[in-house]
Design a protein around this motif. Structure first.
Motif, short mmCIF file in Angstrom:
data_model
loop_
_atom_site.label_atom_id
_atom_site.label_comp_id
_atom_site.label_asym_id
_atom_site.label_seq_id
_atom_site.Cartn_x
_atom_site.Cartn_y
_atom_site.Cartn_z
N MET A 251 0.77 -1.20 -1.67
CA MET A 251 1.90 -1.54 -0.81
C MET A 251 2.90 -0.40 -0.72
SD MET A 251 2.90 -3.87 1.11
CE MET A 251 4.24 -4.74 1.81
N GLN A 252 3.04 0.38 -1.79
CA GLN A 252 4.00 1.49 -1.77
C GLN A 252 3.59 2.52 -0.71
OE1 GLN A 252 4.33 3.86 -5.30
NE2 GLN A 252 6.15 4.89 -4.58
N ASN A 253 2.29 2.80 -0.57
CA ASN A 253 1.83 3.74 0.45
C ASN A 253 2.20 3.27 1.85
OD1 ASN A 253 0.82 5.84 -1.00
ND2 ASN A 253 -1.31 5.45 -0.52
N LYS A 254 2.08 1.98 2.09
CA LYS A 254 2.44 1.42 3.40
C LYS A 254 3.93 1.63 3.66
CE LYS A 254 2.06 -1.55 6.97
NZ LYS A 254 2.77 -0.95 8.05
N ASN A 255 4.74 1.40 2.64
CA ASN A 255 6.18 1.62 2.79
C ASN A 255 6.50 3.09 3.03
OD1 ASN A 255 6.64 -1.10 2.40
ND2 ASN A 255 7.13 -0.89 0.24
N LEU A 256 5.84 3.98 2.29
CA LEU A 256 6.07 5.42 2.48
C LEU A 256 5.60 5.86 3.86
CD1 LEU A 256 5.21 7.12 -0.92
CD2 LEU A 256 7.34 7.26 0.33
N LYS A 257 4.45 5.37 4.27
CA LYS A 257 3.93 5.70 5.60
C LYS A 257 4.94 5.27 6.67
CE LYS A 257 0.44 4.30 8.92
NZ LYS A 257 -0.75 3.48 9.16
N ASP A 258 5.41 4.06 6.59
CA ASP A 258 6.39 3.55 7.56
C ASP A 258 7.68 4.36 7.51
OD1 ASP A 258 4.56 1.62 8.29
OD2 ASP A 258 5.52 0.02 7.13
N GLN A 259 8.11 4.73 6.31
CA GLN A 259 9.32 5.52 6.15
C GLN A 259 9.16 6.91 6.77
OE1 GLN A 259 10.52 6.05 2.07
NE2 GLN A 259 12.39 7.12 2.61
N ILE A 260 8.03 7.54 6.55
CA ILE A 260 7.78 8.88 7.10
C ILE A 260 7.73 8.82 8.62
CG2 ILE A 260 6.01 10.68 7.30
CD1 ILE A 260 5.44 10.05 4.24
N ILE A 261 7.07 7.82 9.16
CA ILE A 261 6.99 7.67 10.61
C ILE A 261 8.38 7.40 11.20
CG2 ILE A 261 6.12 6.16 12.45
CD1 ILE A 261 3.49 5.99 10.80
N ARG A 262 9.14 6.57 10.53
CA ARG A 262 10.50 6.25 11.00
C ARG A 262 11.41 7.49 10.92
NH1 ARG A 262 10.98 2.20 8.10
NH2 ARG A 262 12.06 3.13 6.35
N MET A 263 11.35 8.22 9.81
CA MET A 263 12.20 9.40 9.64
C MET A 263 11.85 10.50 10.64
SD MET A 263 12.25 9.63 5.48
CE MET A 263 12.75 11.32 5.43
N SER A 264 10.58 10.66 10.91
CA SER A 264 10.14 11.75 11.79
C SER A 264 10.25 11.39 13.26
CB SER A 264 8.69 12.13 11.47
OG SER A 264 7.81 11.07 11.82
N GLY A 265 10.15 10.11 13.56
CA GLY A 265 10.14 9.67 14.95
C GLY A 265 8.83 9.99 15.65
N VAL A 266 7.77 10.23 14.87
CA VAL A 266 6.47 10.62 15.40
C VAL A 266 5.51 9.43 15.37
CG1 VAL A 266 4.45 12.10 14.99
CG2 VAL A 266 6.75 13.02 14.69
N ASN A 267 4.75 9.28 16.44
CA ASN A 267 3.70 8.27 16.49
C ASN A 267 2.36 8.97 16.27
OD1 ASN A 267 1.82 6.31 17.00
ND2 ASN A 267 2.55 5.81 19.04
N PRO A 268 1.82 8.94 15.04
CA PRO A 268 0.57 9.66 14.77
C PRO A 268 -0.63 9.12 15.53
CG PRO A 268 1.23 8.38 12.85
CD PRO A 268 2.34 8.27 13.86
N LYS A 269 -0.53 7.91 16.05
CA LYS A 269 -1.65 7.33 16.81
C LYS A 269 -1.85 8.02 18.16
CE LYS A 269 -1.47 2.87 14.58
NZ LYS A 269 -1.32 1.44 14.73
#
Length: 128
Positions: A1-19
């Motif tokens: 679950m921590q990885n999911k939170n970090l992933k979401d945090q990184i995406i939110r902080m960067s404003g990047v949609n890796p998809k």
């Protein structure tokens, strides 16, 4: 679950949609630090998208990125890998509670062949 939170945090902080990444590799092909990096810009995007955050956080590649944004300029889909790397670096710094570099570390790393862009990037990678 921590990885999911970090992933979401990184995406939110960067404003990047890796998809949005179509894995063309143009970002990595233009990266001046390519030879120095364990993971290249297109791999960062893929690994963030797949939640492989722990490997990225342990990699020195996040400190090899010059933050020159050449990968951002080259991406046909506007994915902005450098922003993901910057966000990941910031997460690592926050978890460690310290900086990877201090202002006093930088002068001893500089030589006559060091590009000015690398010096400025190093100065951006610490906080006062």
């Amino acid at each position: 679950m921590q990885n999911k939170n970090l992933k979401d945090q990184i995406i939110r902080m960067s404003g990047v949609n890796p998809k949005k990444c179509m894995r063309c590799g143009k970002c990595s092909a233009t990266c001046p630090s390519y030879d120095e990096m364990e993971y290249h810009p297109h791999q960062f995007v893929y690994m963030v998208e797949n939640g492989e955050i722990d490997e990225l956080m342990k990699s020195n590649s996040i400190y090899k990125c010059l933050s020159c944004f050449a990968c951002v300029d080259r991406c046909p889909r506007g994915v902005e890998p450098a922003k993901l790397i910057e966000a990941l670096r910031l997460c690592v710094i926050r978890q460690k509670g310290a900086n990877h570099l201090t202002a006093n570390d930088i002068p001893k790393l500089i030589d006559d062949d060091m590009p000015q862009q690398a010096i400025m990037s190093a100065l951006r990678k610490y906080s006062k």
